[in-house]
Design a protein around this motif. Sequence first.
Motif, short mmCIF file in Angstrom:
data_model
loop_
_atom_site.label_atom_id
_atom_site.label_comp_id
_atom_site.label_asym_id
_atom_site.label_seq_id
_atom_site.Cartn_x
_atom_site.Cartn_y
_atom_site.Cartn_z
N SER A 1 38.37 51.57 45.07
CA SER A 1 38.47 50.12 45.19
C SER A 1 37.12 49.46 44.98
O SER A 1 37.02 48.42 44.32
CB SER A 1 39.03 49.74 46.57
OG SER A 1 40.30 50.32 46.77
N LEU A 2 36.08 50.06 45.55
CA LEU A 2 34.74 49.51 45.40
C LEU A 2 34.33 49.45 43.93
O LEU A 2 33.68 48.49 43.48
CB LEU A 2 33.75 50.36 46.19
CG LEU A 2 32.26 50.02 46.05
CD1 LEU A 2 31.97 48.65 46.63
CD2 LEU A 2 31.40 51.08 46.75
N LEU A 3 34.73 50.46 43.16
CA LEU A 3 34.33 50.51 41.76
C LEU A 3 35.24 49.70 40.85
O LEU A 3 34.77 48.97 39.98
CB LEU A 3 34.31 51.97 41.29
CG LEU A 3 33.21 52.86 41.86
CD1 LEU A 3 33.42 54.29 41.43
CD2 LEU A 3 31.84 52.36 41.41
N PHE A 4 36.57 49.80 41.07
CA PHE A 4 37.50 49.32 40.05
C PHE A 4 38.39 48.17 40.50
O PHE A 4 39.29 47.77 39.75
CB PHE A 4 38.39 50.47 39.58
CG PHE A 4 37.62 51.62 39.00
CD1 PHE A 4 36.93 51.48 37.81
CD2 PHE A 4 37.55 52.83 39.66
CE1 PHE A 4 36.19 52.53 37.28
CE2 PHE A 4 36.83 53.90 39.14
CZ PHE A 4 36.15 53.74 37.96
N SER A 5 38.19 47.62 41.67
CA SER A 5 38.98 46.47 42.08
C SER A 5 38.76 45.31 41.11
O SER A 5 37.61 44.97 40.78
CB SER A 5 38.59 46.01 43.48
OG SER A 5 39.11 44.74 43.77
N PRO A 6 39.84 44.69 40.60
CA PRO A 6 39.65 43.61 39.62
C PRO A 6 39.05 42.35 40.20
O PRO A 6 38.61 41.47 39.47
CB PRO A 6 41.09 43.36 39.11
CG PRO A 6 41.97 43.84 40.22
CD PRO A 6 41.26 44.99 40.86
N ARG A 7 39.03 42.23 41.53
CA ARG A 7 38.50 41.01 42.15
C ARG A 7 37.05 41.17 42.59
O ARG A 7 36.21 40.33 42.29
CB ARG A 7 39.35 40.63 43.36
CG ARG A 7 40.82 40.37 43.03
CD ARG A 7 41.60 40.01 44.27
NE ARG A 7 41.10 38.78 44.87
CZ ARG A 7 41.51 37.58 44.51
NH1 ARG A 7 42.41 37.45 43.55
NH2 ARG A 7 41.02 36.50 45.09
N ARG A 8 36.75 42.27 43.30
CA ARG A 8 35.41 42.44 43.86
C ARG A 8 34.78 43.78 43.51
O ARG A 8 33.75 44.13 44.06
CB ARG A 8 35.45 42.30 45.39
CG ARG A 8 35.89 40.93 45.87
CD ARG A 8 35.86 40.86 47.38
NE ARG A 8 36.24 39.55 47.85
CZ ARG A 8 37.48 39.17 48.06
NH1 ARG A 8 38.47 40.01 47.82
NH2 ARG A 8 37.76 37.95 48.48
N GLY A 9 35.40 44.54 42.64
CA GLY A 9 34.85 45.84 42.28
C GLY A 9 33.55 45.73 41.52
O GLY A 9 33.25 44.70 40.88
N ILE A 10 32.76 46.79 41.58
CA ILE A 10 31.46 46.80 40.91
C ILE A 10 31.62 46.63 39.41
O ILE A 10 30.89 45.87 38.77
CB ILE A 10 30.70 48.10 41.24
CG1 ILE A 10 30.33 48.12 42.72
CG2 ILE A 10 29.45 48.24 40.37
CD1 ILE A 10 29.65 49.40 43.16
N VAL A 11 32.60 47.33 38.83
CA VAL A 11 32.81 47.25 37.39
C VAL A 11 33.20 45.82 36.99
O VAL A 11 32.66 45.26 36.03
CB VAL A 11 33.89 48.24 36.94
CG1 VAL A 11 34.23 48.05 35.46
CG2 VAL A 11 33.44 49.67 37.18
N ALA A 12 34.13 45.21 37.74
CA ALA A 12 34.55 43.84 37.43
C ALA A 12 33.41 42.85 37.63
O ALA A 12 33.25 41.90 36.85
CB ALA A 12 35.74 43.45 38.31
N THR A 13 32.59 43.08 38.66
CA THR A 13 31.46 42.19 38.91
C THR A 13 30.43 42.28 37.79
O THR A 13 29.90 41.24 37.33
CB THR A 13 30.80 42.54 40.25
OG1 THR A 13 31.77 42.42 41.30
CG2 THR A 13 29.64 41.60 40.55
N LEU A 14 30.14 43.50 37.34
CA LEU A 14 29.19 43.67 36.24
C LEU A 14 29.72 43.04 34.96
O LEU A 14 28.97 42.40 34.20
CB LEU A 14 28.90 45.15 36.03
CG LEU A 14 28.10 45.85 37.13
CD1 LEU A 14 27.97 47.33 36.83
CD2 LEU A 14 26.71 45.21 37.28
#
Length: 408
Positions: A285-298
Motif C-alpha cells: 500500500s505504501l508503494l502502490f496506493s493510487p492515492r498516497r503511495g510513493i509511486v503515485a506521489t512521485l
Amino acid sequence: MLTTWLEPWGRALLFGAGYNTSLVTLGAMILGASAGMIGSFILLRKRSLVSDAVSHATLPGLTLAFILMATLWGDGRWLPGLLIGAAASAAFGLWAVQTIRDRTRLGEDAAIGAILSTLFGFGVVLITAIQSMNVGGQAGLTGYLVGATAGMLASEATLITACALLLLVAVFVMRRAFLLVCFDADYATTRGLNARHIDLIMLMLLLAVVVIGLKVTGLILIVALTIIPPVTGRFWTDRPLRMVAIAALCGALAGYLGVTLSSVRSGLPTGPLIVLAAFLLFAVSLLFSPRRGIVATLAAHQRFKRRVHLRQGLLALARDDAIYDDLTLRVLRRRGYIRRDGVATPLGASAARDAEHEERLWALYRNRYPDEAAQLDHQGLVPINSALPPDTVITLESDLQRIPGSVQ
C-alpha cells in the motif's frame, strides 16, 4: 526446496491441512478483522499507544492466573482461566492509564510508558518464578509472548474463533457511534450519546481483542494487528467506514497468510508471520496506493514538474526570451511547440499567446480578488476556465480589454 514449501502451503490455503489448522486459520482471520476494525477507531481517536499498554499489561494477570491454577489443580494451562486473568490485568492497566491521565498533569503518553514498563516487568519476574515451580506447562506459558498455535487444542481454537466472531459483531454494531465520538465528541453528546461511555466501550473491545489474540499472536505482537491494518487502510481511502472495512480485510488476510504459512513446517512462529504478512500488505500500500503511495506521489510530482516547465517555456516563447533549461526544451519539443533549433512552431506560437493571455488574466484576478486567489492551488498551471466560474472569467476578460496595451 520451493516445491516442499508450496505444496503444503497450498493445501493450508485451501483449508486442506486438517481440521485444527483450518479452525485456527479461521479464528485468526476473524481475530485480524476484529483487530483491524477496532484499531481503526482507536487510530482515528489518536490513541493507538493505548493498545500497546493494554497488551503488555496482560502479562502479570496471565502469570498470576497460571500460578493460581497450578497451585490448585497442578496444571495452569486452562485457556479460559488464563484469558480471564489476562483480561483482569489489562483492565487494571487501562484503568491506571486513565486515572493517571485524568488526575495528574502527566499526559497519556507518559502514563502509558509508566504502566507498560512496570506491569510488563512484573510479568517477566513472575514468569521467571514460574520456571522454578514444580508444575507442568511452564514452557508453554512463554508462547503467549509471541503466539503459539502449533499445540492449540480444538476446544481452544473453537473458543478463540467464537469470541473473535462475537467481538467482530459488536464492533460492527457500534461502528457509527464510534465514528461520531472519534471525530466530534461534543456533537455526539448533542445526539444523545454518552461520549465517555462510548470511549469506554471502545477501549473494552480493544482489551477483548488483545486478550483473545494472546494465543494467536502473543501479547508483544497483538498490538501490531490493531495498528498496521488501519494504517494500511488509510492509504486507500479518505472515508472512515471504507477505511474500517479495508482494515478489517487486511487484518483477516494477514491472519490467513500468517497461520497457513506457519503450518508448512513445525517450529515456524505464527504471531511473527501474521505481523510480517500485515507489514507486507502495508508495504504494498505504501508503494502502490493510487492515492498516497510513493509511486503515485512521485508520478504526480513529475507531472506537476512538467506542467511548470511547460508553462514557463510558453511564457518565454511569448516574450521572446531564450530557453536554456533542458527539461523545458524537451517538454516543448514533445508537444510540438518548438523545432530542434529552438524556434517556435506555429502551434507553439499560438499556445504561447494563449499562455500569455491566461497569465494576464490570472494576474488581474490576483489583483482584484486577493483573498480568493490565495486559496487556489497552482494558479496558472490549469486553464482558468476550469479553475474559475464562467461569469468571473467573462468579467476578467472584459476588464482586461480596458487595460491599455493588453494582449488579446
